[in-house]
Design a protein around this motif. Structure first.
Motif, PDB file in Angstrom:
ATOM      1  N   ASN A 198      31.204  20.659  12.857  1.00 41.65           N
ATOM      2  CA  ASN A 198      31.894  21.951  12.983  1.00 41.65           C
ATOM      3  C   ASN A 198      32.901  22.011  14.127  1.00 41.65           C
ATOM      4  O   ASN A 198      33.805  22.857  14.094  1.00 41.65           O
ATOM      5  N   LEU A 199      32.739  21.147  15.112  1.00 42.06           N
ATOM      6  CA  LEU A 199      33.676  21.157  16.229  1.00 42.06           C
ATOM      7  C   LEU A 199      34.765  20.090  16.103  1.00 42.06           C
ATOM      8  O   LEU A 199      35.781  20.179  16.799  1.00 42.06           O
ATOM      9  N   PHE A 200      34.546  19.107  15.234  1.00 43.43           N
ATOM     10  CA  PHE A 200      35.544  18.030  15.151  1.00 43.43           C
ATOM     11  C   PHE A 200      35.896  17.643  13.722  1.00 43.43           C
ATOM     12  O   PHE A 200      37.048  17.792  13.301  1.00 43.43           O
ATOM     13  N   PHE A 201      34.932  17.160  12.943  1.00 43.79           N
ATOM     14  CA  PHE A 201      35.245  16.594  11.633  1.00 43.79           C
ATOM     15  C   PHE A 201      35.917  17.595  10.692  1.00 43.79           C
ATOM     16  O   PHE A 201      36.966  17.313  10.109  1.00 43.79           O
ATOM     17  N   LEU A 202      35.332  18.773  10.525  1.00 40.67           N
ATOM     18  CA  LEU A 202      35.898  19.763   9.610  1.00 40.67           C
ATOM     19  C   LEU A 202      37.231  20.332  10.113  1.00 40.67           C
ATOM     20  O   LEU A 202      38.171  20.481   9.322  1.00 40.67           O
ATOM     21  N   PRO A 203      37.359  20.655  11.414  1.00 42.23           N
ATOM     22  CA  PRO A 203      38.679  21.081  11.898  1.00 42.23           C
ATOM     23  C   PRO A 203      39.762  20.016  11.716  1.00 42.23           C
ATOM     24  O   PRO A 203      40.903  20.338  11.381  1.00 42.23           O
ATOM     25  N   VAL A 204      39.395  18.751  11.941  1.00 39.57           N
ATOM     26  CA  VAL A 204      40.359  17.668  11.711  1.00 39.57           C
ATOM     27  C   VAL A 204      40.793  17.644  10.256  1.00 39.57           C
ATOM     28  O   VAL A 204      41.983  17.522   9.941  1.00 39.57           O
ATOM     29  N   ALA A 205      39.844  17.780   9.341  1.00 37.79           N
ATOM     30  CA  ALA A 205      40.158  17.776   7.913  1.00 37.79           C
ATOM     31  C   ALA A 205      41.106  18.910   7.553  1.00 37.79           C
ATOM     32  O   ALA A 205      42.080  18.715   6.806  1.00 37.79           O
ATOM     33  N   ASN A 206      40.851  20.103   8.080  1.00 41.70           N
ATOM     34  CA  ASN A 206      41.700  21.253   7.767  1.00 41.70           C
ATOM     35  C   ASN A 206      43.111  21.083   8.318  1.00 41.70           C
ATOM     36  O   ASN A 206      44.092  21.470   7.675  1.00 41.70           O
ATOM     37  N   LYS A 207      43.217  20.492   9.504  1.00 38.08           N
ATOM     38  CA  LYS A 207      44.544  20.270  10.083  1.00 38.08           C
ATOM     39  C   LYS A 207      45.308  19.226   9.282  1.00 38.08           C
ATOM     40  O   LYS A 207      46.513  19.356   9.050  1.00 38.08           O
ATOM     41  N   LEU A 208      44.618  18.189   8.843  1.00 38.56           N
ATOM     42  CA  LEU A 208      45.260  17.160   8.033  1.00 38.56           C
ATOM     43  C   LEU A 208      45.746  17.736   6.702  1.00 38.56           C
ATOM     44  O   LEU A 208      46.827  17.385   6.226  1.00 38.56           O
ATOM     45  N   LYS A 209      44.953  18.622   6.103  1.00 37.83           N
ATOM     46  CA  LYS A 209      45.370  19.239   4.847  1.00 37.83           C
ATOM     47  C   LYS A 209      46.630  20.073   5.036  1.00 37.83           C
ATOM     48  O   LYS A 209      47.515  20.085   4.166  1.00 37.83           O
ATOM     49  N   HIS A 210      46.729  20.757   6.163  1.00 37.77           N
ATOM     50  CA  HIS A 210      47.935  21.538   6.451  1.00 37.77           C
ATOM     51  C   HIS A 210      49.153  20.629   6.610  1.00 37.77           C
ATOM     52  O   HIS A 210      50.240  20.920   6.088  1.00 37.77           O
ATOM     53  N   LEU A 211      48.970  19.513   7.310  1.00 38.29           N
ATOM     54  CA  LEU A 211      50.083  18.586   7.518  1.00 38.29           C
ATOM     55  C   LEU A 211      50.496  17.915   6.209  1.00 38.29           C
ATOM     56  O   LEU A 211      51.687  17.693   5.964  1.00 38.29           O
ATOM     57  N   ILE A 212      49.528  17.598   5.369  1.00 37.16           N
ATOM     58  CA  ILE A 212      49.832  17.014   4.065  1.00 37.16           C
ATOM     59  C   ILE A 212      50.634  17.996   3.224  1.00 37.16           C
ATOM     60  O   ILE A 212      51.612  17.623   2.556  1.00 37.16           O
ATOM     61  N   ALA A 213      50.238  19.266   3.248  1.00 41.43           N
ATOM     62  CA  ALA A 213      50.969  20.292   2.495  1.00 41.43           C
ATOM     63  C   ALA A 213      52.405  20.403   2.981  1.00 41.43           C
ATOM     64  O   ALA A 213      53.334  20.579   2.178  1.00 41.43           O
ATOM     65  N   SER A 214      52.605  20.285   4.288  1.00 41.68           N
ATOM     66  CA  SER A 214      53.951  20.343   4.849  1.00 41.68           C
ATOM     67  C   SER A 214      54.783  19.136   4.402  1.00 41.68           C
ATOM     68  O   SER A 214      55.972  19.261   4.085  1.00 41.68           O
ATOM     69  N   GLU A 215      54.141  17.965   4.362  1.00 42.86           N
ATOM     70  CA  GLU A 215      54.838  16.752   3.926  1.00 42.86           C
ATOM     71  C   GLU A 215      55.196  16.831   2.445  1.00 42.86           C
ATOM     72  O   GLU A 215      56.301  16.443   2.035  1.00 42.86           O
ATOM     73  N   VAL A 216      54.276  17.347   1.640  1.00 40.26           N
ATOM     74  CA  VAL A 216      54.541  17.495   0.202  1.00 40.26           C
ATOM     75  C   VAL A 216      55.666  18.505  -0.029  1.00 40.26           C
ATOM     76  O   VAL A 216      56.528  18.307  -0.888  1.00 40.26           O
ATOM     77  N   ALA A 217      55.678  19.593   0.746  1.00 38.50           N
ATOM     78  CA  ALA A 217      56.735  20.596   0.620  1.00 38.50           C
ATOM     79  C   ALA A 217      58.103  19.987   0.909  1.00 38.50           C
ATOM     80  O   ALA A 217      59.104  20.335   0.265  1.00 38.50           O
ATOM     81  N   LEU A 218      58.154  19.052   1.868  1.00 41.61           N
ATOM     82  CA  LEU A 218      59.410  18.378   2.176  1.00 41.61           C
ATOM     83  C   LEU A 218      59.894  17.563   0.984  1.00 41.61           C
ATOM     84  O   LEU A 218      61.080  17.565   0.639  1.00 41.61           O
ATOM     85  N   LYS A 219      58.978  16.868   0.338  1.00 40.63           N
ATOM     86  CA  LYS A 219      59.345  16.073  -0.828  1.00 40.63           C
ATOM     87  C   LYS A 219      59.766  16.971  -2.003  1.00 40.63           C
ATOM     88  O   LYS A 219      60.661  16.619  -2.768  1.00 40.63           O
ATOM     89  N   GLU A 220      59.121  18.113  -2.124  1.00 38.43           N
ATOM     90  CA  GLU A 220      59.499  19.039  -3.189  1.00 38.43           C
ATOM     91  C   GLU A 220      60.877  19.631  -2.942  1.00 38.43           C
ATOM     92  O   GLU A 220      61.615  19.920  -3.891  1.00 38.43           O
ATOM     93  N   LEU A 221      61.221  19.801  -1.666  1.00 38.98           N
ATOM     94  CA  LEU A 221      62.585  20.222  -1.334  1.00 38.98           C
ATOM     95  C   LEU A 221      63.599  19.205  -1.838  1.00 38.98           C
ATOM     96  O   LEU A 221      64.635  19.565  -2.408  1.00 38.98           O
ATOM     97  N   VAL A 222      63.290  17.940  -1.586  1.00 39.54           N
ATOM     98  CA  VAL A 222      64.175  16.866  -2.051  1.00 39.54           C
ATOM     99  C   VAL A 222      64.304  16.912  -3.565  1.00 39.54           C
ATOM    100  O   VAL A 222      65.414  16.808  -4.124  1.00 39.54           O
ATOM    101  N   LEU A 223      63.187  17.062  -4.244  1.00 41.51           N
ATOM    102  CA  LEU A 223      63.194  17.115  -5.710  1.00 41.51           C
ATOM    103  C   LEU A 223      64.094  18.241  -6.214  1.00 41.51           C
ATOM    104  O   LEU A 223      64.975  18.027  -7.058  1.00 41.51           O
TER     105      LEU A 223
END
Length: 250
Positions: A198-223
């Motif tokens: 609860n203090l590390f693993f799950l927060p890390v996962a949630n932050k990574l999901k946010h960053l992945i969404a941002s990266e995917v949004a960039l690629k969708e912009l290109v598309l």
């Protein structure tokens, strides 16, 4: 460097240690090598078992994103697409060929190359959408080791550590001198399991999901930009569409 992530980790550890000290507990009692081996060692081994080597290593490499996130400059990408749109309207799609080799991102480079090669808008969209889906799936599979993997197994292994500690206690009821260490392992293992999840693993996962969404949004912009250029749309209309698209993904 993402300072808030570093501060968060320090604050979490400080809160636990300070709470233990305020209640008059011995801070050293939180340091149990046996409990650590059971919880962290068992959790990592379970995640390794459920993952492919490629997914496991990719997930570990993504940990640095939490403290040093990659820069996904959506505004710059919109400016680049508008510049390419103006160039295409003036000199045709072939005039974009010089921009292809300047792209560091393989996805953007491929999209531009297909545009220069005269791919039809529908074909362009279909190919790039498949690329995005494959990319997003791979990223999420790698990030999942922190959520359903480490974050999911750690509390359970904490309970396992507690049970093992209590077994040790039951085996030594006739020897009071050994009861303390067994009870300590039991409770500290639970702290390690629940705390790490609860203090590390799950927060890390949630932050990574946010960053992945941002990266995917960039690629969708290109598309969207490449398809609009292929359709010969006005640069101003393209810019408005891309900014609206970006606002929807914020």
């Amino acid at each position: 460097m993402d300072k808030i992530s570093i501060i968060a980790v320090i604050m979490g550890l400080t809160a636990i240690i300070a709470g233990q000290a305020i209640e008059g507990g011995n801070i050293a009692s939180l340091l149990q090598l046996t409990a650590f081996m059971i919880v962290i060692g068992g959790t990592v081994s379970a995640v390794m078992l459920q993952s492919t080597p490629k997914q496991f290593m990719a997930g570990l490499r993504m940990l640095k994103w939490v403290f040093q996130p990659p820069l996904f400059d959506h505004e710059k990408m919109i400016r680049d697409i508008i510049n390419w749109s103006h160039a295409a309207r003036k000199g045709g799609l072939l005039s974009l060929e010089g921009y292809v080799s300047l792209q560091k991102d393989p996805y953007t480079q491929k999209a531009l190359q297909m545009l220069v090669d005269g791919a039809e808008p529908d074909t362009l969209r279909a190919v790039l959408e498949v690329e995005i889906d494959m990319f997003e799936h791979a990223r999420k599979q790698a990030a999942r080791i922190w959520e359903s993997g480490l974050g999911g197994y750690a509390p359970t292994l904490g309970i396992l550590g507690a049970v093992l500690g209590l077994i040790h206690v039951m085996e030594n009821l006739s020897n009071p001198s050994k009861l303390g260490s067994g009870i300590a392992v039991a409770f500290v293992a639970t702290v390690y399991g629940v705390g790490s999840a609860n203090l590390f693993f799950l927060p890390v996962a949630n932050k990574l999901k946010h960053l992945i969404a941002s990266e995917v949004a960039l690629k969708e912009l290109v598309l969207e930009g490449m398809v609009a250029i292929a359709n010969g749309e006005n640069p101003r209309i393209i810019e408005n569409r891309l900014r609206s698209f970006l606002a929807m993904h914020d």
